[in-house]
Write a protein that holds these residues in place. Structure first.
Motif, PDB file in Angstrom:
ATOM      1  N   GLY A   1       0.788  -1.222   0.000  1.00  0.00           N
ATOM      2  CA  GLY A   1       0.000   0.000   0.000  1.00  0.00           C
ATOM      3  C   GLY A   1       0.817   1.267   0.000  1.00  0.00           C
ATOM      4  O   GLY A   1       0.244   2.361  -0.099  1.00  0.00           O
ATOM      5  N   ARG A   2       2.125   1.155   0.091  1.00  0.00           N
ATOM      6  CA  ARG A   2       2.983   2.338   0.083  1.00  0.00           C
ATOM      7  C   ARG A   2       3.556   2.555  -1.316  1.00  0.00           C
ATOM      8  O   ARG A   2       3.649   1.614  -2.113  1.00  0.00           O
ATOM      9  N   PRO A   3       3.970   3.766  -1.619  1.00  0.00           N
ATOM     10  CA  PRO A   3       4.432   4.045  -2.994  1.00  0.00           C
ATOM     11  C   PRO A   3       5.675   3.261  -3.395  1.00  0.00           C
ATOM     12  O   PRO A   3       5.867   2.967  -4.572  1.00  0.00           O
ATOM     13  N   PHE A   4       6.538   2.934  -2.435  1.00  0.00           N
ATOM     14  CA  PHE A   4       7.788   2.255  -2.782  1.00  0.00           C
ATOM     15  C   PHE A   4       7.658   0.733  -2.755  1.00  0.00           C
ATOM     16  O   PHE A   4       8.663   0.029  -2.876  1.00  0.00           O
ATOM     17  N   TYR A   5       6.451   0.214  -2.591  1.00  0.00           N
ATOM     18  CA  TYR A   5       6.265  -1.241  -2.565  1.00  0.00           C
ATOM     19  C   TYR A   5       6.653  -1.906  -3.889  1.00  0.00           C
ATOM     20  O   TYR A   5       7.354  -2.931  -3.884  1.00  0.00           O
ATOM     21  N   PRO A   6       6.259  -1.364  -5.060  1.00  0.00           N
ATOM     22  CA  PRO A   6       6.731  -1.978  -6.322  1.00  0.00           C
ATOM     23  C   PRO A   6       8.246  -1.945  -6.469  1.00  0.00           C
ATOM     24  O   PRO A   6       8.842  -2.883  -7.010  1.00  0.00           O
ATOM     25  N   ALA A   7       8.891  -0.877  -5.976  1.00  0.00           N
ATOM     26  CA  ALA A   7      10.352  -0.816  -6.062  1.00  0.00           C
ATOM     27  C   ALA A   7      10.999  -1.880  -5.184  1.00  0.00           C
ATOM     28  O   ALA A   7      12.022  -2.481  -5.559  1.00  0.00           O
ATOM     29  N   ALA A   8      10.413  -2.146  -4.020  1.00  0.00           N
ATOM     30  CA  ALA A   8      10.949  -3.196  -3.152  1.00  0.00           C
ATOM     31  C   ALA A   8      10.801  -4.570  -3.798  1.00  0.00           C
ATOM     32  O   ALA A   8      11.720  -5.403  -3.747  1.00  0.00           O
ATOM     33  N   LEU A   9       9.661  -4.822  -4.434  1.00  0.00           N
ATOM     34  CA  LEU A   9       9.483  -6.091  -5.142  1.00  0.00           C
ATOM     35  C   LEU A   9      10.454  -6.218  -6.311  1.00  0.00           C
ATOM     36  O   LEU A   9      10.980  -7.305  -6.583  1.00  0.00           O
ATOM     37  N   SER A  10      10.705  -5.109  -6.999  1.00  0.00           N
ATOM     38  CA  SER A  10      11.678  -5.137  -8.101  1.00  0.00           C
ATOM     39  C   SER A  10      13.080  -5.438  -7.590  1.00  0.00           C
ATOM     40  O   SER A  10      13.856  -6.146  -8.252  1.00  0.00           O
ATOM     41  N   ALA A  11      13.412  -4.934  -6.415  1.00  0.00           N
ATOM     42  CA  ALA A  11      14.733  -5.221  -5.843  1.00  0.00           C
ATOM     43  C   ALA A  11      14.866  -6.703  -5.489  1.00  0.00           C
ATOM     44  O   ALA A  11      15.911  -7.321  -5.735  1.00  0.00           O
ATOM     45  N   ILE A  12      13.812  -7.289  -4.932  1.00  0.00           N
ATOM     46  CA  ILE A  12      13.859  -8.726  -4.621  1.00  0.00           C
ATOM     47  C   ILE A  12      13.954  -9.541  -5.901  1.00  0.00           C
ATOM     48  O   ILE A  12      14.699 -10.531  -5.979  1.00  0.00           O
ATOM     49  N   ARG A  13      13.216  -9.127  -6.942  1.00  0.00           N
ATOM     50  CA  ARG A  13      13.287  -9.839  -8.219  1.00  0.00           C
ATOM     51  C   ARG A  13      14.686  -9.737  -8.826  1.00  0.00           C
ATOM     52  O   ARG A  13      15.205 -10.715  -9.378  1.00  0.00           O
ATOM     53  N   ALA A  14      15.306  -8.572  -8.727  1.00  0.00           N
ATOM     54  CA  ALA A  14      16.667  -8.410  -9.238  1.00  0.00           C
ATOM     55  C   ALA A  14      17.655  -9.266  -8.458  1.00  0.00           C
ATOM     56  O   ALA A  14      18.595  -9.835  -9.032  1.00  0.00           O
ATOM     57  N   TYR A  15      17.443  -9.380  -7.152  1.00  0.00           N
ATOM     58  CA  TYR A  15      18.325 -10.232  -6.344  1.00  0.00           C
ATOM     59  C   TYR A  15      18.208 -11.698  -6.765  1.00  0.00           C
ATOM     60  O   TYR A  15      19.218 -12.397  -6.905  1.00  0.00           O
ATOM     61  N   VAL A  16      16.976 -12.162  -6.991  1.00  0.00           N
ATOM     62  CA  VAL A  16      16.788 -13.562  -7.388  1.00  0.00           C
ATOM     63  C   VAL A  16      17.370 -13.816  -8.775  1.00  0.00           C
ATOM     64  O   VAL A  16      18.026 -14.838  -9.012  1.00  0.00           O
ATOM     65  N   LYS A  17      17.160 -12.884  -9.687  1.00  0.00           N
ATOM     66  CA  LYS A  17      17.590 -13.095 -11.069  1.00  0.00           C
ATOM     67  C   LYS A  17      19.089 -12.928 -11.247  1.00  0.00           C
ATOM     68  O   LYS A  17      19.732 -13.735 -11.935  1.00  0.00           O
ATOM     69  N   ASN A  18      19.660 -11.894 -10.641  1.00  0.00           N
ATOM     70  CA  ASN A  18      21.061 -11.552 -10.902  1.00  0.00           C
ATOM     71  C   ASN A  18      22.036 -12.081  -9.866  1.00  0.00           C
ATOM     72  O   ASN A  18      23.250 -11.933 -10.049  1.00  0.00           O
ATOM     73  N   ASP A  19      21.529 -12.666  -8.795  1.00  0.00           N
ATOM     74  CA  ASP A  19      22.432 -13.160  -7.752  1.00  0.00           C
ATOM     75  C   ASP A  19      22.171 -14.624  -7.425  1.00  0.00           C
ATOM     76  O   ASP A  19      23.067 -15.466  -7.533  1.00  0.00           O
ATOM     77  N   LEU A  20      20.954 -14.928  -7.025  1.00  0.00           N
ATOM     78  CA  LEU A  20      20.655 -16.285  -6.572  1.00  0.00           C
ATOM     79  C   LEU A  20      20.720 -17.300  -7.700  1.00  0.00           C
ATOM     80  O   LEU A  20      21.175 -18.434  -7.512  1.00  0.00           O
ATOM     81  N   ARG A  21      20.284 -16.904  -8.879  1.00  0.00           N
ATOM     82  CA  ARG A  21      20.263 -17.826 -10.018  1.00  0.00           C
ATOM     83  C   ARG A  21      21.586 -17.889 -10.779  1.00  0.00           C
ATOM     84  O   ARG A  21      21.768 -18.804 -11.584  1.00  0.00           O
ATOM     85  N   ARG A  22      22.479 -16.951 -10.564  1.00  0.00           N
ATOM     86  CA  ARG A  22      23.695 -16.876 -11.374  1.00  0.00           C
ATOM     87  C   ARG A  22      24.743 -17.845 -10.852  1.00  0.00           C
ATOM     88  O   ARG A  22      25.645 -17.485 -10.088  1.00  0.00           O
ATOM     89  N   LEU A  23      24.611 -19.084 -11.275  1.00  0.00           N
ATOM     90  CA  LEU A  23      25.598 -20.094 -10.913  1.00  0.00           C
ATOM     91  C   LEU A  23      26.829 -20.043 -11.802  1.00  0.00           C
ATOM     92  O   LEU A  23      27.835 -20.690 -11.499  1.00  0.00           O
ATOM     93  N   ASP A  24      26.735 -19.302 -12.905  1.00  0.00           N
ATOM     94  CA  ASP A  24      27.846 -19.250 -13.850  1.00  0.00           C
ATOM     95  C   ASP A  24      28.865 -18.171 -13.509  1.00  0.00           C
ATOM     96  O   ASP A  24      29.936 -18.121 -14.120  1.00  0.00           O
ATOM     97  N   ILE A  25      28.552 -17.301 -12.553  1.00  0.00           N
ATOM     98  CA  ILE A  25      29.466 -16.224 -12.169  1.00  0.00           C
ATOM     99  C   ILE A  25      30.254 -16.665 -10.937  1.00  0.00           C
ATOM    100  O   ILE A  25      29.675 -17.242 -10.008  1.00  0.00           O
ATOM    101  N   PRO A  26      31.552 -16.422 -10.898  1.00  0.00           N
ATOM    102  CA  PRO A  26      32.332 -16.789  -9.706  1.00  0.00           C
ATOM    103  C   PRO A  26      31.786 -16.102  -8.457  1.00  0.00           C
ATOM    104  O   PRO A  26      31.408 -14.925  -8.493  1.00  0.00           O
ATOM    105  N   PRO A  27      31.716 -16.817  -7.342  1.00  0.00           N
ATOM    106  CA  PRO A  27      31.156 -16.216  -6.121  1.00  0.00           C
ATOM    107  C   PRO A  27      31.915 -14.984  -5.645  1.00  0.00           C
ATOM    108  O   PRO A  27      31.311 -14.057  -5.100  1.00  0.00           O
ATOM    109  N   ALA A  28      33.232 -14.973  -5.832  1.00  0.00           N
ATOM    110  CA  ALA A  28      33.998 -13.805  -5.393  1.00  0.00           C
ATOM    111  C   ALA A  28      33.582 -12.548  -6.150  1.00  0.00           C
ATOM    112  O   ALA A  28      33.542 -11.448  -5.581  1.00  0.00           O
ATOM    113  N   ARG A  29      33.236 -12.691  -7.426  1.00  0.00           N
ATOM    114  CA  ARG A  29      32.792 -11.534  -8.202  1.00  0.00           C
ATOM    115  C   ARG A  29      31.421 -11.056  -7.730  1.00  0.00           C
ATOM    116  O   ARG A  29      31.155  -9.853  -7.682  1.00  0.00           O
TER     117      ARG A  29
END
Length: 357
Positions: free
Chosen positions: A183-211
């Motif tokens: 119900g707050r204005p920044f709620y879609p931005a928070a969901l987008s941040a979680i989606r970016a974390y899942v897509k660009n971090d949690l799923r990226r098994l091809d990137i070295p962990p140190a990077r």
């Protein structure tokens, strides 16, 4: 008399007029009292029809989601199986065929470079030097290959535990973000941040962990969630983000390669040294008819077994892309999280909110 004659047409006209008026007038309607009963509204919340429709819609959605998940799992499993067959089974078959085809030629070539005395020593082998050499090299290869397999398998087990913990923390963060920010204005931005974390971090098994760990705080989606939900002091989401970061660090530490590529190369070198001793033995017995054919078959099986062990170890050493890795399990775990993110993002979008007339 004449008055009577004058009255007859007048009476006939009046009678005709009365009959015409009566015939033209519509018959009187009989009113019937009808009691109207209010029908149950199908759109009323909590009504049986509404709940049945909701169950039907939810069932269809669940079936579609389950079918999509099965299709994605089958596609991932097929891709992993083909990749593993290309990286494990194909080199094993090639090594087996090459060992069977070239063993006799290699043995005869070695025999042609030796003198008669050396060939006699190889035939008799009184001191059992070559047998002891094979025993020592085989023992070294077994110890190193066994330790490498055990270490890499334990690493895969640690990755599984870390992924389960991190995905659980990510789901907790999504639920808490929805409770705090809905119900707050920044709620879609928070969901987008979680989606970016899942897509660009949690799923990226091809990137070295140190990077991944060296990402700047400005580019960290978890840091963005902290800034969005905190005003002056950290919000209650801080503890969940902290736990998620700890789980993320444990996952990255578990996925970091600890067995160097040089160790894989040394294992290949030990296997080659062990296998090259067999053509040397074959050179001493090449004069016996039919022995090279039997030795070629045994040498081919030995080459295939060594290659199979080495390729399985190298497959465990890979971070993703095979049946020995966590790709399929990670996809199944993240599927529900991504679906929930998509549904909540659609519900939080401005187009989904009802407009007032």
């Amino acid at each position: 008399m004449w008055k009577t004659l004058l009255l007859v047409p007048l009476v006939n006209a009046l009678v005709h007029d009365v009959r015409y008026t009566t015939a033209a007038r519509p018959p009187p309607h009989r009113t019937t009292a009808v009691r109207l009963t209010a029908l149950p509204s199908s759109s009323a919340p909590g009504s049986p029809s509404d709940s049945g429709l909701s169950r039907l819609t939810g069932g269809v959605s669940a079936k579609v989601a389950a079918r999509m998940q099965r299709n994605m799992a089958f596609s991932t499993r097929t891709k992993q199986a083909l990749s593993t067959l290309m990286r494990v089974a194909l080199p094993t078959v090639i090594a087996t065929v090459a060992g069977f085809v070239y063993f006799d030629n290699l043995s005869l070539y070695i025999r042609s470079t030796l003198d008669v005395g050396t060939i006699r020593i190889l035939q008799e082998d009184d001191a059992q030097f070559i047998q002891n050499f094979l025993t020592v090299i085989g023992l070294l290869f077994s110890i190193l290959a066994g330790n490498a397999y055990s270490a890499l398998y334990q690493q895969q087990e640690s990755i599984y535990f870390a992924l389960f913990q991190e995905v659980s923390e990510a789901k907790s963060l999504l639920e808490q973000t929805t409770l705090v920010c809905q119900g707050r204005p920044f709620y879609p931005a928070a969901l987008s941040a979680i989606r970016a974390y899942v897509k660009n971090d949690l799923r990226r098994l091809d990137i070295p962990p140190a990077r991944l760990l060296s990402t700047r705080p400005a580019d960290d989606p978890l840091e963005a969630i902290m800034y969005l939900t905190s005003v002056g002091v950290p919000s209650i989401v801080y503890e969940t983000v902290k736990n998620l970061r700890q789980a993320r660090g444990y996952r990255l530490g578990a996925m970091q390669r600890k067995f160097p590529f040089l160790g894989i190369g040394l294992l290949y070198l030990l296997a080659a040294v062990e296998l090259l001793a067999f053509p040397l033995l074959g050179a001493g017995t090449a004069s016996i008819a039919g022995v090279l054919s039997l030795q070629s078959f045994l040498f081919a099986m030995l080459c295939g077994a060594h290659m199979l062990v080495l390729r399985i170890i190298q497959e465990l050493w890979q971070s993703s892309g095979g049946v020995f890795n966590v790709d399929e399990v990670l996809q199944q775990m993240v599927f529900g999280l991504e679906e929930e993110l998509e549904l909540r993002a659609q519900a939080a979008s401005p187009s989904a909110s009802p407009t007032r007339l």
